[in-house]
Write an enzyme that holds these catalytic residues in place. Structure first.
Site, short mmCIF file in Angstrom:
data_model
loop_
_atom_site.label_atom_id
_atom_site.label_comp_id
_atom_site.label_asym_id
_atom_site.label_seq_id
_atom_site.Cartn_x
_atom_site.Cartn_y
_atom_site.Cartn_z
N ARG A 178 26.26 59.02 36.00
CA ARG A 178 27.60 59.14 36.06
C ARG A 178 27.61 60.15 37.44
O ARG A 178 28.05 60.70 38.63
CB ARG A 178 28.78 59.71 35.76
CG ARG A 178 29.94 59.47 35.67
CD ARG A 178 30.82 59.44 34.67
NE ARG A 178 31.08 58.62 33.65
CZ ARG A 178 30.96 58.47 32.50
NH1 ARG A 178 32.05 59.56 32.09
NH2 ARG A 178 31.25 57.27 32.35
N VAL A 184 39.56 62.78 30.46
CA VAL A 184 39.68 61.77 30.97
C VAL A 184 40.91 61.39 30.83
O VAL A 184 41.66 61.77 29.30
CB VAL A 184 39.50 60.14 30.56
CG1 VAL A 184 39.61 58.85 30.97
CG2 VAL A 184 37.40 59.90 30.93
N MET A 216 38.98 52.75 38.31
CA MET A 216 37.83 52.56 37.05
C MET A 216 37.36 53.05 36.85
O MET A 216 36.84 52.54 36.08
CB MET A 216 38.15 50.76 36.70
CG MET A 216 39.53 49.79 37.06
SD MET A 216 41.05 51.25 36.39
CE MET A 216 40.36 50.47 34.31
N HIS A 270 48.54 56.66 35.62
CA HIS A 270 47.95 55.40 35.00
C HIS A 270 49.11 55.17 33.67
O HIS A 270 50.60 55.17 33.66
CB HIS A 270 47.17 57.08 33.24
CG HIS A 270 47.08 56.29 31.86
ND1 HIS A 270 45.98 56.00 32.37
CD2 HIS A 270 47.36 56.04 31.00
CE1 HIS A 270 45.61 55.86 30.83
NE2 HIS A 270 46.52 55.57 30.21
C1 GRF Z 1 47.63 50.75 37.31
O1 GRF Z 1 48.76 50.03 36.45
C2 GRF Z 1 47.02 52.03 36.77
O2 GRF Z 1 48.26 52.45 36.08
C3 GRF Z 1 46.62 52.09 36.61
O3 GRF Z 1 45.73 50.95 37.35
C4 GRF Z 1 46.38 50.00 37.61
C5 GRF Z 1 45.86 49.98 38.87
O4 GRF Z 1 46.60 48.90 39.48
N1 GRF Z 1 45.18 53.16 36.57
P1 GRF Z 1 46.59 48.77 40.83
O5 GRF Z 1 45.61 48.11 41.67
O6 GRF Z 1 47.20 49.70 41.96
O7 GRF Z 1 47.55 46.36 41.47
#
Ligand code: GRF
Length: 192
Positions: A57, A136, A82, A101
């Protein structure tokens, strides 16, 4: 902007002229991310940095930081990214990383926040925008908006309603962030 997935938040940011003007690059850890296609359609430079090409990482985070810095960006906006960023990355952009989030943090941190809220049987969940630090989903909170859970909700329906809120909230805050009206003073959030 860092994104791994469908990129609907990225799209909302691209569609906000005051934000679009400041996007130097979209970086993804996934070559197949729809977010990259959205960036391409908007004529925004793109890069892929894959975790599998790195030893750990720290090495991944260091490459990512180099790519972001080389793009000329002074700040980082996570839009559905992610991967956990190590301090190696966070230290390169201190107080200059924003994340969104899909829960009311500190409740339901982690990758499956929507499912976790449903499983817990709570009546209200929501959206949090926060600055990123070493822990996190625990950095200083900028704003939170509630989203009620309704009878019959499943992860799909609930996440869609959460995202409707995200697509309104994030552009406003990122607009302030790029203008310098939203920043961290130590651990204190100074906002519009
Ligand atoms: C969102 O719901 C955000 O809160 C989370 O991941 C999702 C991403 O969705 N961190 P997108 O790729 O913006 O459609």
């Amino acid at each position: 902007m860092l994104a791994s997935g469908s990129g609907t938040n990225l799209q909302a940011l691209i569609d906000t002229a005051e934000v679009r003007a400041h996007i130097t690059m979209v970086v993804s850890d996934r070559p197949d991310a729809a977010a990259l296609t959205r960036a391409e359609e908007a004529d925004i430079p793109r890069r892929v940095v894959q975790f599998a090409d790195h030893l750990d990482r720290e090495a991944f985070s260091a490459t990512l930081a180099d790519v972001v810095e080389d793009s000329g960006a002074k700040g980082v906006v996570l839009a559905g990214f992610m991967r956990v960023l190590s301090p190696v990355f966070v230290d390169r952009f201190p107080g200059r990383i924003l994340n969104i989030h899909p829960s009311l943090l500190p409740a339901f941190s982690g990758a499956r926040a929507v499912e976790a809220a449903l499983a817990a049987g709570v009546e209200v969940t929501g959206v949090t925008v926060h600055f990123v630090d070493y822990q996190v989903d625990q950095g200083p909170i900028v704003a939170q908006v509630e989203v009620p859970i309704v009878e019959g909700d499943d992860p799909g329906t609930l996440h869609r309603r959460i995202q409707e809120v995200e697509h309104l909230l994030y552009p406003e805050l990122v607009k302030a962030f790029v203008k310098g009206d939203l920043y961290l003073d130590g651990a204190r959030v100074v906002g519009p």
